[in-house]
Design an enzyme around this catalytic site. Structure first.
Site, short mmCIF file in Angstrom:
data_model
loop_
_atom_site.label_atom_id
_atom_site.label_comp_id
_atom_site.label_asym_id
_atom_site.label_seq_id
_atom_site.Cartn_x
_atom_site.Cartn_y
_atom_site.Cartn_z
N ASP A 22 0.89 -1.20 0.11
CA ASP A 22 -0.07 -0.08 -0.15
C ASP A 22 0.80 1.23 0.07
O ASP A 22 2.00 1.33 0.41
CB ASP A 22 -0.79 0.00 1.30
CG ASP A 22 -1.64 1.20 1.44
OD1 ASP A 22 -2.46 1.73 0.47
OD2 ASP A 22 -1.57 1.95 2.32
N ASP A 36 -1.45 -0.41 5.91
CA ASP A 36 -2.00 -0.17 7.51
C ASP A 36 -3.23 0.55 7.59
O ASP A 36 -3.68 0.87 8.69
CB ASP A 36 -0.84 1.27 7.52
CG ASP A 36 -1.31 2.44 6.95
OD1 ASP A 36 -1.78 2.22 5.53
OD2 ASP A 36 -1.01 3.55 7.58
N ASP A 84 -7.20 -1.37 3.74
CA ASP A 84 -6.32 -2.49 3.28
C ASP A 84 -6.84 -3.71 4.00
O ASP A 84 -6.00 -4.96 3.66
CB ASP A 84 -4.97 -2.16 3.75
CG ASP A 84 -4.26 -0.91 3.23
OD1 ASP A 84 -4.64 -0.53 2.09
OD2 ASP A 84 -3.62 -0.09 3.93
#
Length: 765
Positions: free
Chosen positions: A441, A650, A654
């Site tokens: 990410d 995080d 996600d």
């Protein structure tokens, strides 16, 4: 139980299932339900203790499904319709029962072990006390293993529970027979007679009560740790569900529960509030923080006609929203479902032992029967024949097997904690063996996850003021004005002004123009900070500076002022903001490349910004502008191509992808939901720890597999000797103990693991 309509006269039923202990249980129930007439499909999710069944109600009903589950040895508890609560209650009951059995087993096994191993404690008649201590451990604390073994036997299967039950019951039963009928309670246990010069036989039979007690206690400890880890995983679903608003305020001021809100109704969202449900803005303008869905740190400006998502936060404007989706149809509910579905698809590492046990257990039973029969047919005494058969069973007793996984996990996770890597449990380690692509990410993982001022730009050759440069004046006036706003960009500008000790002038007449910017009087001048549309006059040189910054994926806002409090504000400078790349990100990606891994940047941010960040840190590929479901789709696409995927993230957005990936790695500075949905957690925000996590997981898994191999190999090698009578049960127990020592020693080698952060990153290329 919940019921949902489906197409073609098919009804979907969701109901809880109690009594499952492993993936084999879920598979067995699913296959059993699928065989019923009228059942089109049956999916059983071990992670949520829930079954989802598509049925033809004309042919089958809930009572039939309940009866089938019961016939398989499991139960469908009554609920009030709240499946999440029912699932949580099942996990709580399981954890409480496991803890009670573990507490009893540990409390009785410790003195039992000391009594059996320390000669000074062997008082006259001590085997009777050993019998009293071991019996509750084997028959009560180990009851779950025996029940599971019987269920597996009914279906022609053998698992780890079969080994535990077989080994402990054989050790306990033989010891009990020896105590009651073969004078094992005698204290004269030191007289030894030579047997053909090869081995020694005790004057009286040996008892193995401590062997049974230790096995039960060790395996229960592993089960309790597993139950706690599983409940923590289900906590991620609860945390996700609780993010949504609980109430909504209708246009007339009435506050209603979110449960009764219907599509088409209009509700009000004040600054700082969460949007009650998915809908469309009908009045007002504001900036909405979508980071929980897209991961993008920049709030999105919305106005009439724009879609908004439930549970996202309204930053600074007053909105009237018309609901379009409610309940299970909202984006948040879909994320919850994605996490639940992905968690249920995992294969625990212990299934490796189960696969071996499926062959090993029947083979051992067969050898024991052949041994007993062979000794009897060759004219040997019944006691000698039974002793040899029991030696075969005890040599195969899974004491080392019980230690193989938990000791490696204990040492590996302890070393990981020292390195800032939290490994949640052994069930995820099997998935690390062939990981060949790492999906990162962007926001909060590769970057810092918050906007910050990177530049203050003014046209070349701009005149200086009498006291400071024009750039300082731009930042000072903008910081003073933005300090009055709650917008995330405004906070970044105000923080930047404060960080360089720029004096904050007096502000009056502050006004917020949602979607455009802010204005106010600063020391008698009209000052404006915001988008191009806020200014009547825009110098070409300044506009070009802004467009150059935006082409690099940055955010640019204009700052201008008038000569007095009456004139129009003229743009004087540009403040450039960006989500800064972490200092360790490029080095971390170099380490991942050194491990032979492809690195993909996957983000909900815009394409231009994502590619700029990707080029800066050196990733192999960039996938941008994807929502949570799109992230899951990308992970699934890679998996369908035969790739083993590690996902690093995080944010809440996600969580589904972290759960779907073969290895989910959460950054510890992120949200609790992401951490709970992941397999590994990096305590710090240092991305280099991801390389440590993958390398440590791989080494821990290799250690577990080595342990499992030798746990069987030592015993398998000794089984023929036991069957021939060369090894009596006491020596068999000693051999088993040696294999346990080897397993523990091998696991302790994990303490020497060195992290990637202790060495400089390897050169690229």
């Amino acid at each position: 139980m919940t019921t949902a309509p489906a197409t073609h006269d098919v009804v979907r039923l969701d109901f809880p299932v109690e009594g499952m202990t492993c993936a084999a249980c879920a598979t067995r129930i699913g296959k059993g339900l699928g065989k019923l007439d009228g059942v089109e499909r049956a999916d059983v999710n071990l992670a949520t203790n829930r079954a989802t069944v598509l049925i033809d109600p004309a042919l089958v009903g809930l009572d039939d499904l309940r009866a089938k589950v019961g016939s398989l040895g499991y139960a469908v508890p009554d609920t009030d319709g709240d499946l999440d609560e029912a699932s949580d209650q099942i996990e709580q009951r399981r954890q409480r029962l496991t803890f009670r059995r573990l507490a009893l087993a540990a409390g009785l096994t410790v003195p039992l072990l000391l009594l059996s191993m320390v000669p000074a404690l062997m008082f006259d008649g001590w085997p009777w006390l050993a019998f009293a201590l071991a019996t509750p451990v084997v028959l009560y604390a180990g009851a779950g293993f025996h029940r599971s073994a019987l269920l597996n036997l009914r279906h022609g299967a053998a698992t780890m529970d079969t080994l535990v039950s077989l080994g402990t019951l054989s050790a306990w039963a033989w010891s009990t027979v020896a105590l009651l009928f073969l004078d094992a309670g005698s204290t004269d246990r030191v007289a030894m007679d030579a047997m053909d010069g090869m081995a020694a036989t005790p004057a009286v039979p040996h008892v193995y009560f401590e062997t049974a007690g230790v096995i039960i206690t060790l395996i229960l400890l592993g089960k309790w740790v597993e139950a706690r880890a599983k409940r923590r995983s289900s906590a991620s679903l609860r945390a996700l569900a609780e993010l949504g608003a609980k109430t909504a305020t209708l246009e007339d001021g009435t506050e209603v529960s979110i449960d009764v809100l219907m599509p088409g109704q209009r509700f009000v969202v004040r600054p700082g509030e969460r949007i009650a449900t998915d809908g469309t803005v009908v009045e007002g303008r504001s900036a909405v923080d979508l980071s929980m869905i897209t991961g993008e740190p920049m709030p999105v400006e919305v106005g009439p006609g724009d879609a908004v998502i439930g549970a996202t936060v309204n930053a600074n404007g007053h909105l009237v929203v018309q609901a379009t989706k409610v309940g299970s149809e909202t984006a948040l509910a879909q994320i919850v479902k994605l996490v639940a579905d992905a968690q249920g698809s995992r294969a625990p590492v212990q299934r490796l032992a189960d696969r071996v046990a499926a062959v090993f257990v029947p083979a051992v039973l067969g050898i024991a029967v052949v041994t007993l029969t062979g000794w009897l047919l060759t004219g040997h005494d019944v006691v000698d024949a039974f002793t040899a058969a029991v030696a075969v069973l005890i040599i195969a007793c899974p004491c080392a097997l019980g230690l193989a996984t938990p000791t490696a996990i204990m040492v590996g996770t302890g070393r990981g904690a020292q390195l800032g890597v939290i490994i949640k449990g052994g069930e995820i380690l099997e998935q690390t063996r062939q990981v060949d692509v790492v999906v990162l990410d962007k926001t909060g993982t590769v970057t810092e996850g918050r906007m910050a001022v990177t530049d203050v730009l003014v046209p070349a050759g701009a005149p200086l003021t009498a006291t400071a440069s024009l750039a300082d004046e731009v930042l000072a006036l903008a910081g003073a004005l933005e300090a009055r706003s709650e917008h995330p960009i405004a906070r970044a500008v105000a923080d930047a002004a404060a960080a360089v000790a720029v004096a904050s002038p007096t502000v009056t007449g502050f006004e917020n123009d949602p979607g455009r910017g802010v204005t106010g009087l600063v020391d008698g001048r009209l000052v404006a900070v915001g988008r191009r549309a806020l200014f009547d006059e825009m110098p070409d040189a300044l506009d070009e500076l802004a467009r150059t910054a935006e082409a690099k994926g940055r955010t640019a806002i204009f700052v201008g002022w008038s000569a007095d409090d009456q004139g129009a504000a003229v743009a004087k400078g540009v403040i450039v903001l960006a989500d800064r790349v972490k200092a360790s990100s490029a080095a971390a990606i170099a380490q991942l490349h050194h491990l032979g891994l492809e690195v993909v940047l996957l983000t909900g941010d815009n394409e231009r910004t994502a590619r700029t960040v990707g080029a800066e840190v050196g990733v192999d590929r960039v996938v941008a502008e994807v929502l949570p479901a799109g992230k899951v789709d990308e992970v699934v696409r890679l998996q369908r191509d035969g790739r083993r995927v590690a996902m690093v993230g995080d944010g809440i957005n996600d969580a589904p992808a972290l759960a779907q990936a073969d290895l989910g790695i959460a950054i510890g500075t992120g949200t609790d939901v992401a951490i709970e949905a992941s397999d590994l957690t990096i305590v710090s925000g240092d991305l280099r720890a991801v390389a440590d996590a993958i390398a440590l997981s791989r080494k821990t898994l290799r250690t577990i597999k080595t342990n499992l191999f030798w746990a069987f190999a030592y015993n398998v090698a000794a089984i023929p000797l036991a069957a021939l009578g060369v090894l009596n049960p006491m020596i068999a127990a000693g051999t088993m103990g040696f294999s346990s020592v080897f397993v523990v020693t091998n696991s302790l080698r994990l303490r020497t693991f060195k992290g990637a952060r202790s060495t400089p990153p390897p050169p690229e290329g």
